[in-house]
Design an enzyme around this catalytic site. Structure first.
Site, PDB file in Angstrom:
ATOM      1  N   TYR A 236      21.026  37.428  39.489  1.00 50.84           N
ATOM      2  CA  TYR A 236      21.070  36.904  37.917  1.00 50.84           C
ATOM      3  C   TYR A 236      20.260  35.707  37.363  1.00 50.84           C
ATOM      4  O   TYR A 236      19.865  34.657  37.751  1.00 50.84           O
ATOM      5  CB  TYR A 236      22.666  35.860  37.854  1.00 50.84           C
ATOM      6  CG  TYR A 236      23.235  35.509  36.972  1.00 50.84           C
ATOM      7  CD1 TYR A 236      24.344  36.281  35.454  1.00 50.84           C
ATOM      8  CD2 TYR A 236      23.518  33.827  36.148  1.00 50.84           C
ATOM      9  CE1 TYR A 236      24.716  35.892  34.198  1.00 50.84           C
ATOM     10  CE2 TYR A 236      24.059  33.798  35.283  1.00 50.84           C
ATOM     11  CZ  TYR A 236      24.437  34.758  34.622  1.00 50.84           C
ATOM     12  OH  TYR A 236      25.191  33.815  33.384  1.00 50.84           O
TER      13      TYR A 236
ATOM     14  N   LYS B 134      19.551  23.713  36.232  1.00 44.98           N
ATOM     15  CA  LYS B 134      20.249  23.124  36.767  1.00 44.98           C
ATOM     16  C   LYS B 134      19.767  21.670  37.627  1.00 44.98           C
ATOM     17  O   LYS B 134      19.606  20.530  37.135  1.00 44.98           O
ATOM     18  CB  LYS B 134      20.510  24.171  37.902  1.00 44.98           C
ATOM     19  CG  LYS B 134      21.414  24.947  37.609  1.00 44.98           C
ATOM     20  CD  LYS B 134      21.575  26.027  38.707  1.00 44.98           C
ATOM     21  CE  LYS B 134      22.319  27.058  38.268  1.00 44.98           C
ATOM     22  NZ  LYS B 134      22.581  28.381  38.412  1.00 44.98           N
TER      23      LYS B 134
ATOM     24  N   ASP C 285      12.505  33.242  39.027  1.00 45.14           N
ATOM     25  CA  ASP C 285      13.334  33.058  38.493  1.00 45.14           C
ATOM     26  C   ASP C 285      14.105  31.950  39.602  1.00 45.14           C
ATOM     27  O   ASP C 285      14.777  32.162  40.164  1.00 45.14           O
ATOM     28  CB  ASP C 285      14.722  33.443  37.811  1.00 45.14           C
ATOM     29  CG  ASP C 285      15.818  33.231  37.599  1.00 45.14           C
ATOM     30  OD1 ASP C 285      15.606  32.063  37.732  1.00 45.14           O
ATOM     31  OD2 ASP C 285      16.727  33.812  37.454  1.00 45.14           O
TER      32      ASP C 285
HETATM   33  C1  LIG Z   1      22.615  29.602  36.582  1.00 48.31           C
HETATM   34  C2  LIG Z   1      21.764  30.763  36.648  1.00 48.31           C
HETATM   35  C3  LIG Z   1      20.558  31.368  35.354  1.00 48.31           C
HETATM   36  C4  LIG Z   1      21.965  30.643  34.571  1.00 48.31           C
HETATM   37  O1  LIG Z   1      21.473  29.583  33.831  1.00 48.31           O
HETATM   38  P1  LIG Z   1      22.147  28.650  32.737  1.00 48.31           P
HETATM   39  O2  LIG Z   1      22.135  27.270  32.082  1.00 48.31           O
HETATM   40  O3  LIG Z   1      23.814  29.102  32.883  1.00 48.31           O
HETATM   41  O4  LIG Z   1      22.191  29.403  31.198  1.00 48.31           O
HETATM   42  C5  LIG Z   1      19.443  31.563  35.584  1.00 48.31           C
HETATM   43  N1  LIG Z   1      19.013  32.055  36.410  1.00 48.31           N
HETATM   44  C6  LIG Z   1      19.656  32.097  38.121  1.00 48.31           C
HETATM   45  C7  LIG Z   1      19.150  32.303  38.982  1.00 48.31           C
HETATM   46  C8  LIG Z   1      20.249  30.960  37.593  1.00 48.31           C
HETATM   47  O5  LIG Z   1      21.155  30.786  39.357  1.00 48.31           O
END
Ligand SMILES: *Cc1c(COP(=O)(O)O)cnc(C)c1O
Length: 431
Positions: free
Chosen positions: A141, A264, A236
């Site tokens: 994701y 995060k 990512d």
């Molecule tokens: C949480 C997450 C996102 C999206 O981040 P948001 O702050 O919720 O938009 C993108 N990539 C990864 C790997 C994630 O865990």
């Protein structure tokens, strides 16, 4: 007011009663807990019930909720004003800190969420290479921007289908979706359309299909293919950055991506994201280059203060040793208990993140994660919740441990799990 009452009320004015879908408990059933406050490893719902929290706001709460030093930094920043729409020294210090901690990041730009970070990194990769196509992996994701809301099409090298209504097929026609941990498929894609591929985006340890680690050679192979074909490799690390280890997954594997996305943990609970990498690529974004990217609240001073203090705390000696040890103890303890209760179960962890799977073996792909016993997870989830342990409300999510999770808290967790596994064994056919 009860959780049930506020949930009913919420649904009058908020679609589904929540501001992010997983919070609605759709996959596990039942009523979401509305949280009144949190401290350290604990959260409390509006009924006053206390829970040990293994959600950690989906990762940011790595030093524990409401850490006094982080709160003090936020309070101090807030007294000076909440947002200026002009540059600040704090942003520079945070950028320097990120570049220092993650060597592949030579320059970095701050944004306000992980979605913004990945969306901008993809645009930059396309702009820098002059190519359109991107590769992503099934089960990974990367936020909710259009070109990344894609599921695999049928057939081998087909382009993906939108995984959300409202995303035109044309918008995802440049996104190739391949199975995680399958280097052969990536090789085939490059052999076929390698000259058109701008980038690969990958969670180097996947944390959004539960926890799935890369197999030996997978990430190395992605790096080699990108280099060979002149495509960019984007890690990512929105979830894994400062969570899997002090330098993210790239620090553990010594693989150097061209671009990295973060969010995060770097906001310590406030909204922050970042994307960064090679200077020659980063200098192609506005105002220096032709790739447009902007944000009214980007580098928000209060968020930056929370992020800086959080990074300072987790840079202290031994932080990750303790965090990893606690997380390993947690998954080992749960595995032992499952075995004692004859429940089919496996578990894995890296740094301060973990996965629990109601299946025999640790999964290596999205297809394998889907083979776990979802019913058993859902029973376990609710039994744990009743016993005062708050897990992510889906069998397809990772869990998070903080520096506030002490031995005593682990012991309480195991006592709860000892009961919860009895319920699982009784209510699910455990073949
Ligand atoms: C949480 C997450 C996102 C999206 O981040 P948001 O702050 O919720 O938009 C993108 N990539 C990864 C790997 C994630 O865990």
């Amino acid at each position: 007011m009860t959780n049930q009452e506020i949930f009913q009320r919420a649904q009058q004015t908020i679609p589904g009663g929540v501001n992010s879908p997983v919070r609605a408990f759709k996959s596990v059933g039942g009523t979401p807990r509305f949280i009144a406050k949190a401290n350290g490893a604990y959260i409390w719902d509006i009924e006053g019930k206390q829970y040990i929290d293994y959600l950690g706001s989906w990762g940011p709460a790595i030093v524990g909720h409401a850490h006094p030093e982080v709160l003090a930094a936020v309070q101090e920043a807030a007294t000076k004003g909440l947002s200026f729409g002009a540059p600040t020294e704090g942003e520079v210090i945070l950028a320097e800190k990120i570049c220092e901690l993650i060597p592949s990041i030579e320059q970095v730009r701050l944004v306000s969420s992980g979605t913004e970070a990945t969306m901008s990194a993809i645009r930059l990769a396309r702009g820098a290479t002059g190519r359109n196509k991107i590769i992503k992996f099934e089960g990974c994701y990367h936020g909710h921007s259009d070109s990344l809301l894609v599921k695999a099409g049928s057939g081998l090298l087909t382009f993906g289908n939108p995984s959300s209504a409202g995303v035109p097929q044309e918008f995802v026609s440049h996104t190739i979706v391949l199975p995680f941990n399958n280097l052969e498929e990536v090789k085939k894609a490059f052999a076929e359309v390698g000259q058109d591929i701008a980038c690969i985006i990958v969670e180097p340890v996947a944390g959004n299909m539960n926890l799935v680690k890369p197999q030996a050679g997978f990430l190395e192979g992605l790096r080699e293919l990108c280099t060979q074909y002149g495509a960019l490799l984007i890690f990512d690390e929105v979830m894994t950055g400062f969570r899997a280890g002090p330098k993210g997954v790239q620090g553990l594997t010594n693989i150097t991506p061209d671009l990295t996305t973060l969010a995060k943990v770097i906001g310590g609970g406030m909204p922050v994201g970042a994307f960064g990498g090679r200077q020659d690529i980063m200098q192609q974004i506005a105002p220096l280059g032709a790739v447009y990217q902007a944000g009214t609240l980007s580098g928000n001073p209060v968020s930056v203060a929370a992020g800086l203090k959080t990074l300072e705390i987790l840079s202290r000696p031994g932080f990750y040793d303790v965090l990893s040890k606690t997380t390993t103890e947690l998954v080992n303890g749960l595995s032992d208990l499952a075995r004692q209760h004859n429940v089919t179960f496996s578990a894995d962890s890296i740094g301060g993140m973990f996965g629990i799977y109601f299946r025999e073996n640790i999964p290596t792909s999205f297809a394998e994660v889907q083979q776990s016993n979802i019913q058993a997870f859902n029973v376990f989830f609710h039994a744990m919740l009743d016993e005062g342990v708050h897990l992510a409300p889906s069998a397809f999510e990772a869990g998070f441990v903080s520096a506030s999770h002490t031995e005593e808290i682990l012991a309480k967790t195991f006592a709860a799990a000892d009961k919860a596994f009895v319920t699982v064994a009784q209510t699910t056919q455990n073949s």
